[in-house]
Enzyme design. Structure first.
Site, mmCIF file in Angstrom:
data_model
loop_
_atom_site.group_PDB
_atom_site.id
_atom_site.type_symbol
_atom_site.label_atom_id
_atom_site.label_comp_id
_atom_site.label_asym_id
_atom_site.label_seq_id
_atom_site.Cartn_x
_atom_site.Cartn_y
_atom_site.Cartn_z
ATOM 1 N N ARG A 196 -10.520 -1.115 -6.997
ATOM 2 C CA ARG A 196 -10.993 -1.385 -5.650
ATOM 3 C C ARG A 196 -11.177 -0.078 -4.914
ATOM 4 O O ARG A 196 -12.028 0.065 -4.058
ATOM 5 C CB ARG A 196 -9.950 -2.220 -4.906
ATOM 6 C CG ARG A 196 -10.192 -2.229 -3.413
ATOM 7 C CD ARG A 196 -9.089 -2.973 -2.726
ATOM 8 N NE ARG A 196 -9.434 -3.151 -1.332
ATOM 9 C CZ ARG A 196 -9.053 -2.326 -0.382
ATOM 10 N NH1 ARG A 196 -8.347 -1.271 -0.653
ATOM 11 N NH2 ARG A 196 -9.413 -2.566 0.868
ATOM 12 N N CYS B 158 0.806 -1.215 0.000
ATOM 13 C CA CYS B 158 0.000 0.000 0.000
ATOM 14 C C CYS B 158 0.845 1.273 0.000
ATOM 15 O O CYS B 158 1.791 1.385 0.786
ATOM 16 C CB CYS B 158 -0.856 -0.042 1.257
ATOM 17 S SG CYS B 158 -1.824 1.420 1.466
HETATM 18 P P1 IMP Z 1 -1.036 -6.963 3.836
HETATM 19 O O1 IMP Z 1 -1.611 -8.136 4.572
HETATM 20 O O2 IMP Z 1 -0.125 -6.138 4.676
HETATM 21 O O3 IMP Z 1 -0.413 -7.348 2.537
HETATM 22 O O4 IMP Z 1 -2.267 -5.999 3.507
HETATM 23 C C1 IMP Z 1 -3.407 -6.418 2.807
HETATM 24 C C2 IMP Z 1 -4.414 -5.291 2.793
HETATM 25 O O5 IMP Z 1 -3.889 -4.164 2.094
HETATM 26 C C3 IMP Z 1 -5.710 -5.587 2.077
HETATM 27 O O6 IMP Z 1 -6.609 -6.368 2.816
HETATM 28 C C4 IMP Z 1 -6.240 -4.199 1.781
HETATM 29 O O7 IMP Z 1 -6.925 -3.632 2.869
HETATM 30 C C5 IMP Z 1 -4.971 -3.401 1.557
HETATM 31 N N1 IMP Z 1 -4.717 -3.187 0.130
HETATM 32 C C6 IMP Z 1 -4.883 -4.035 -0.904
HETATM 33 N N2 IMP Z 1 -4.479 -3.480 -2.066
HETATM 34 C C7 IMP Z 1 -4.074 -2.241 -1.770
HETATM 35 C C8 IMP Z 1 -3.538 -1.156 -2.559
HETATM 36 O O8 IMP Z 1 -3.318 -1.257 -3.768
HETATM 37 N N3 IMP Z 1 -3.265 -0.019 -1.878
HETATM 38 C C9 IMP Z 1 -3.483 0.116 -0.531
HETATM 39 N N4 IMP Z 1 -3.916 -0.884 0.242
HETATM 40 C C10 IMP Z 1 -4.223 -2.049 -0.370
#
Ligand code: IMP
Length: 507
Positions: free
Chosen positions: A418, A319
């Site tokens: 999204r 993100c």
């Molecule tokens: P991770 O588990 O730290 O990889 O975070 C996953 C979460 O990041 C997802 O469930 C979303 O809430 C968020 N997310 C997914 N795609 C994006 C993006 O492109 N930008 C910002 N947040 C994202």
């Protein structure tokens, strides 16, 4: 005058748990990780309870049908991604709901005219050495034969040798028809000393494969999350634009729960969407909402009827929302604030609205911290993207296996946006996520079991045998940046530079 939050905002790595008294009963085998998924009234049971506090992120690179089945077998739940056509998303939900344990849909793309080179490439990509060959290279095409590692010798055979020349052809295969039960398939596997049995329908159409190894592994799934018809539970992502058509299609496909998928949930669009689902389906279809990062956002969504509320803006591994837009809050601070609001809401109204901590989990101990801070369950993207069952390719980068992982707000996923702004604002002019690799981590089952064993073991150190007890008993301390250094191996020369990484990460 703007509102200023008085405290800095913190994230998981800045906290540690201080152990409490553990009795002789505090052993991992006695710990329950059961947790409510959807809202319930005081004294009642929630309509859906997870057996482990994990859901997979609503992302193209994470939550397809295979991962959904593998996670439900471990007691968690996937939300199939909504950044695809309504028909495709509904088909994925249907695939999970019609999954027959032990019957594996082929991921081979081989046709008879392909070459040994293609076999090697496929093996590298999927890691699966049993490869059905179909006329058109699709999972349910007309079956022509099977290739296994016993059919070729890489050191000797020319790479341009055609698959049809070395595969075991259909007429030499033992196959079973599509009315065969798992028990009968397994008996055949034993009688004929097979490793895999193709299940074939009318016109030699390949339906599935049954593997010798899967029969035994299926018997040891004590946590699996099933509906009353013994089908796996599955969720699905929705947005605030096409919900009228999408929700109906997903309900018809058999989705058990929905979640509005947006980086910013404190909006009129989410209120309207929640109201529509409630008016149409009452409490027979449950729907979560988010994301928010403070008590005000939580209360708004709880009052609007959300069945659970997701917390987190900007903490996801892929993100870049904070850098691009300057919105967000440290994940731990956001979670603590929202969980406090949930408890106040429960005291005031008698309704418990579960909180999901979404994004930013890097180490396994972050999971324990999120649960101790009050999360009812966690949503993970990067974590699940690493496993065999995620929908992306496994690739070799500098000699190391990786899986691809991209954000839903990245250029790669963005045609589906999204980053739901609601209304008819269909396109964004900037990205909020990146496209990346994550280190490949093998089968989901082993990864999840390993992580949750650590969570349970730490819960025992805190004297807790279930999640409510953990929340009540946990003693949590902020750590200084110097104590962070103290927490890793320090002031020694590591014999193997990769050690530290393998101890802490990629469980
Ligand atoms: P991770 O588990 O730290 O990889 O975070 C996953 C979460 O990041 C997802 O469930 C979303 O809430 C968020 N997310 C997914 N795609 C994006 C993006 O492109 N930008 C910002 N947040 C994202």
């Amino acid at each position: 005058m703007a509102t200023f939050f008085e405290e800095e905002s913190h994230t998981f790595s800045e906290y540690l748990l201080v152990p409490g008294y553990s009795s002789a009963d505090n052993v991992a085998a006695n710990v329950s990780l059961k947790t409510p998924l959807v809202r319930f009234a005081r004294g009642e049971e929630p309509q859906i309870t997870l057996n482990v506090p994990m859901v997979s992120a609503i992302m193209q690179s994470v939550s397809g049908p295979k991962l959904a089945v593998a996670l439900a077998q471990q007691g968690g739940l996937s939300f199939i991604y909504g950044s695809q056509s309504i028909a495709d998303e509904a088909a994925m939900v249907r695939e999970v709901k019609s999954y027959k344990a032990g019957f594996v849909v082929s991921d081979s793309t081989l046709t008879p005219e392909m070459t040994l080179d293609d076999v090697v490439e496929l093996l590298g990509r999927t890691g699966h050495s049993t490869m059905p060959v179909t006329e058109d290279g699709t999972p349910h095409g007309r079956l022509c034969g099977i290739v296994t590692s016993r059919d070729y010798r890489l050191s000797r055979d020319p790479r341009d040798r055609r698959v049809r020349e070395f595969m075991t052809p259909f007429d030499k295969l033992v196959v079973a028809d599509d009315a065969t039960s798992l028990k009968a398939a397994n008996d055949l596997i034993w009688d004929k000393k097979l490793n895999a049995l193709p299940i074939v329908g009318a016109g030699r159409r390949l339906v599935a494969l049954v593997f010798r190894k899967d029969y035994d592994s299926h018997k040891s799934q004590p946590n699996e999350l099933l509906d009353q018809h013994k089908r796996y539970l599955v969720g699905a992502g929705i947005n605030t634009r096409d919900y009228a058509e999408r929700v109906s299609a997903l309900v018809e496909a058999g989705a058990d729960v929905l979640c509005i998928d947006s980086s910013e949930g404190y909006s009129e669009w989410q209120r309207r969407t929640l109201a529509w689902v409630r008016a149409r389906y009452g409490t027979s279809m449950r729907v979560g909402a988010g994301n928010v990062v403070d008590a005000e956002g939580f209360r708004f969504l709880a009052d609007s009827g959300a069945d659970f509320v997701k917390v987190g803006i900007g903490g996801g591994s892929i993100c870049i929302t904070r850098e691009q837009k300057g919105i967000g809050r440290g994940q731990a601070s956001a979670l603590i604030d929202v969980c406090r609001a949930r408890d106040e809401y429960f005291d005031e109204t008698g309704t418990y609205v579960p909180v999901c901590s979404d994004g930013g989990i890097v180490y396994d101990y972050h999971m324990t911290l999120a649960l101790a801070m009050g999360a009812d369950f966690m949503m993970l993207g990067r974590y699940f993207a690493r496993f065999d069952e995620s929908p992306t390719n496994r690739v070799s980068v500098n000699g190391q296996y990786m899986k691809e992982y991209w954000g839903e707000g990245s250029a790669r996923a963005r045609n589906w946006q999204r980053y739901d702004l609601g209304g008819d604002k269909k396109s964004l002019s900037f990205v909020e996520g990146v496209d990346s690799y994550v280190p490949y981590a093998g089968p989901l089952k082993e990864g999840v079991e390993g992580s949750l064993l650590k969570v349970k073991s730490t819960m025992c150190n805190c004297g807790a045998l279930d999640l409510p007890e953990l929340r009540e008993k946990a003693k949590i301390t902020l750590v200084s940046s110097t104590s962070l250094v103290e927490g890793g191996a320090h002031d020694v020369v590591l014999k193997d530079a990769n050690q530290q990484v393998s101890i802490n990460f990629r469980s």
